[in-house]
Design an enzyme around this catalytic site. Structure first.
Site, mmCIF file in Angstrom:
data_model
loop_
_atom_site.group_PDB
_atom_site.id
_atom_site.type_symbol
_atom_site.label_atom_id
_atom_site.label_comp_id
_atom_site.label_asym_id
_atom_site.label_seq_id
_atom_site.Cartn_x
_atom_site.Cartn_y
_atom_site.Cartn_z
ATOM 1 N N GLU A 194 -46.575 -13.373 -63.199
ATOM 2 C CA GLU A 194 -45.823 -13.329 -64.470
ATOM 3 C C GLU A 194 -46.354 -12.140 -65.237
ATOM 4 O O GLU A 194 -47.336 -12.235 -65.965
ATOM 5 C CB GLU A 194 -46.068 -14.622 -65.266
ATOM 6 C CG GLU A 194 -45.570 -15.879 -64.603
ATOM 7 C CD GLU A 194 -44.050 -15.989 -64.610
ATOM 8 O OE1 GLU A 194 -43.370 -15.177 -65.267
ATOM 9 O OE2 GLU A 194 -43.543 -16.893 -63.921
ATOM 10 N N CYS A 213 -44.611 -11.588 -74.082
ATOM 11 C CA CYS A 213 -44.054 -10.881 -72.924
ATOM 12 C C CYS A 213 -42.539 -10.728 -73.087
ATOM 13 O O CYS A 213 -41.936 -9.832 -72.520
ATOM 14 C CB CYS A 213 -44.386 -11.622 -71.638
ATOM 15 S SG CYS A 213 -43.950 -13.354 -71.711
#
Ligand code: NAD
Length: 492
Positions: free
Chosen positions: A248, A282
């Site tokens: 990720e 993010c």
């Protein structure tokens, strides 16, 4: 000064990697610790492996007892955890509370999953044969996390992993050790009470401790959240040993605002996407792709909102945006702004400054940059509230621009046209694609993750649990007669 142990369970490490954690709010020391060395990482992984052998035998519906007691103890410790997140990461209270809620939500999801971890049945071409899939736990799951969601991202991983029958060794960010330690004490206590004391373990430290975890031969899976650079290193090390990996990594998320969009809705949603967590999600907006007919109107509205942002100590309830995580992050922001001003055909429409008057130089203005001619740096994620803004005429050009960066995490469009919305959903190359809501702020019910340099991993909801298990394809011949597939008639 609080000293955090090198690992849980505790083992003595060589005192080689020393860390002092200071608060991004005011530079005050939060805690100190030594990074776990290779030997400590090995001993912790071995302890977790032995516990896996016990825990994996517990029938999944019985795992609900532990998940429920963890849920309740997190709820009881909510204020302590919120305080840690605010002090260490600099989040405003609302967002720190939301992070704890995310941990509780994924536990809820896992409690349901304990009764629904299913395998599928398939028709066999052979008479009296029964074909099905079943799923088995992997063993020890190593989880490496970034600083920006010190509780939530670990929770997505750890609770799914244990629901599936695995044990976990966590390497939290060296920038959020106290939050991780506080969280670990709660988890350890509940696991111990139910007789599985080493089900969730931790090793503290920086990249070197992370590498020991990646290379340890007891870890069957590494789930790593962080920068693209880190993910590339982890992926290569795992590939050498054919180890499973969930990555990720960084995003470079764009929002397209079409000419028929509800502009107030778009501005409100994008406002959080720019300012939320000081641009350190993010999924934060990095690029705004605005139709030329609405560019000015959108910008006027957005700049008016940005002018109202109260920046400061996130523990003050009036504050909407706290500091960046470190001096290094603020310096990086300053360098990028300097480069934009001096070396590109771009214009700073709002912001661009590091703010004075705080005990540390970590506080920055949210910043909008109008890009006239694209430049290479746009391909990199600046982990700060800095947004590149583009104009477009044709929706296909806007989608091409959305896809033009190396990362592929989150994307969004604002439009009232179904045709444009579905053209975008089919065209975006990102793992997450939203209509009339921002790139930022995911629910746990869907699988979370992105494509290309974002790493391709999926965590949290939907069928992400399958990433924490191994698939077994099974055939049972119950008819007493040996038959081959593909109609092969082999003489017996
Ligand atoms: P980082 O890469 O500096 O560190 C992340 C973690 O990896 C830390 O625990 C660190 O100690 C460890 N690490 C670093 N190098 C390593 C190596 N070579 N081997 C093993 N471990 C190593 O990232 P950061 O600054 O903490 O976080 C910001 C980044 O994380 C951004 O790029 C952001 O987009 C990304 N992020 C992605 C997601 C997602 O779900 N896609 C979620 C949160 C953050």
């Amino acid at each position: 000064m609080q000293t955090i142990p090198e690992s849980i369970p505790q083992f003595e490490s060589e005192k080689k990697y020393h860390y002092i954690k200071t608060s991004p709010i005011d530079g005050e020391v939060v805690c100190e610790f030594y990074g776990a060395d290779e030997n400590t990482v090995s001993r912790v992984c071995e302890a977790a492996y032995q516990e896996f052998l016990n825990w994996s035998k517990v029938p999944p519906p019985k795992r609900i007892d532990l998940l429920t007691s963890i849920y309740n103890s997190i709820l009881n410790a909510k204020e302590e955890l919120v305080d840690c997140i605010q002090t260490e990461v600099g989040k405003i209270r609302e967002e720190a509370v939301g992070e704890i809620q995310e941990a509780l939500d994924i536990i809820n999801f896992c409690i349901g999953l304990c009764r629904t971890l299913e395998g599928r049945i398939f028709p066999s071409e052979r008479i009296n044969h029964f074909m099905f899939e079943q799923w088995h736990p992997l063993g020890v799951c190593g989880v490496i996390t970034a600083f920006n969601f010190p509780v939530a991202v670990f929770s997505w991983n750890a609770f799914l992993a244990i629901t599936c029958g695995n044990s976990v060794v966590w390497k939290p960010s060296e920038l959020a050790p106290k939050t991780a330690y506080t969280f670990m004490k709660i988890l350890k206590n509940e696991c111990e009470k139910q007789g599985f004391g080493n089900l969730i373990c931790a090793v503290f430290g920086g990249p070197e401790t992370g590498s020991f975890l990646v290379e340890n031969n007891r870890t069957a899976l590494i789930s790593a959240t962080g920068s693209v650079r880190m993910g590339s290193d982890v992926a290569q090390k795992c590939a050498k040993n054919f180890k499973k990996v969930i990555l990720e990594l960084g995003g470079n998320n764009a929002v397209i605002v079409h000419k028929d969009a509800n502009l107030d809705l778009a501005v409100n949603a994008c406002f959080f996407g720019i300012v939320g967590t000081s641009g350190q999600r993010c999924t934060s907006i990095r690029r705004l792709i605005l139709h030329k007919d609405v560019f000015e109107q959108f910008m006027d509205k957005m700049i008016r909102k940005l002018e109202g942002v109260v920046i400061g100590d996130p523990r003050d309830p009036k504050v909407m945006m706290g500091p960046l995580i470190s001096d290094a992050a603020a310096l990086r922001f300053e360098e990028v702004v300097h480069f934009i001003k001096n070396c590109t055909d771009s214009e700073i429409l709002y912001g661009g400054k590091l703010l004075d008057g705080f005990p540390v130089r970590n506080y920055v203005q949210p910043t909008l940059v109008k890009v006239n001619t694209p430049f290479d740096l746009i391909n990199n994620e600046t982990f700060a509230p800095l947004v590149y803004c583009f104009e477009y005429e044709d929706i296909n050009d806007a989608i091409t621009l959305n896809n033009s960066v190396p990362q592929g995490l989150s994307s969004a469009i604002f439009t009232d046209s179904l045709q444009v919305a579905f053209t975008f959903l089919g065209g975006s190359d990102c793992g997450l694609a939203n209509v009339n809501t921002s790139t930022s702020g995911a629910e746990i019910g869907l699988a979370f993750g992105g494509e290309k340099q974002t790493g391709g991993g999926r965590e949290a909801g939907s069928d992400s649990w399958k990433n924490y298990m191994r698939r077994q394809s099974c055939v049972v011949n119950w008819g007493g007669i040996f038959t081959l597939s593909q109609n092969i008639n082999f003489p017996s």
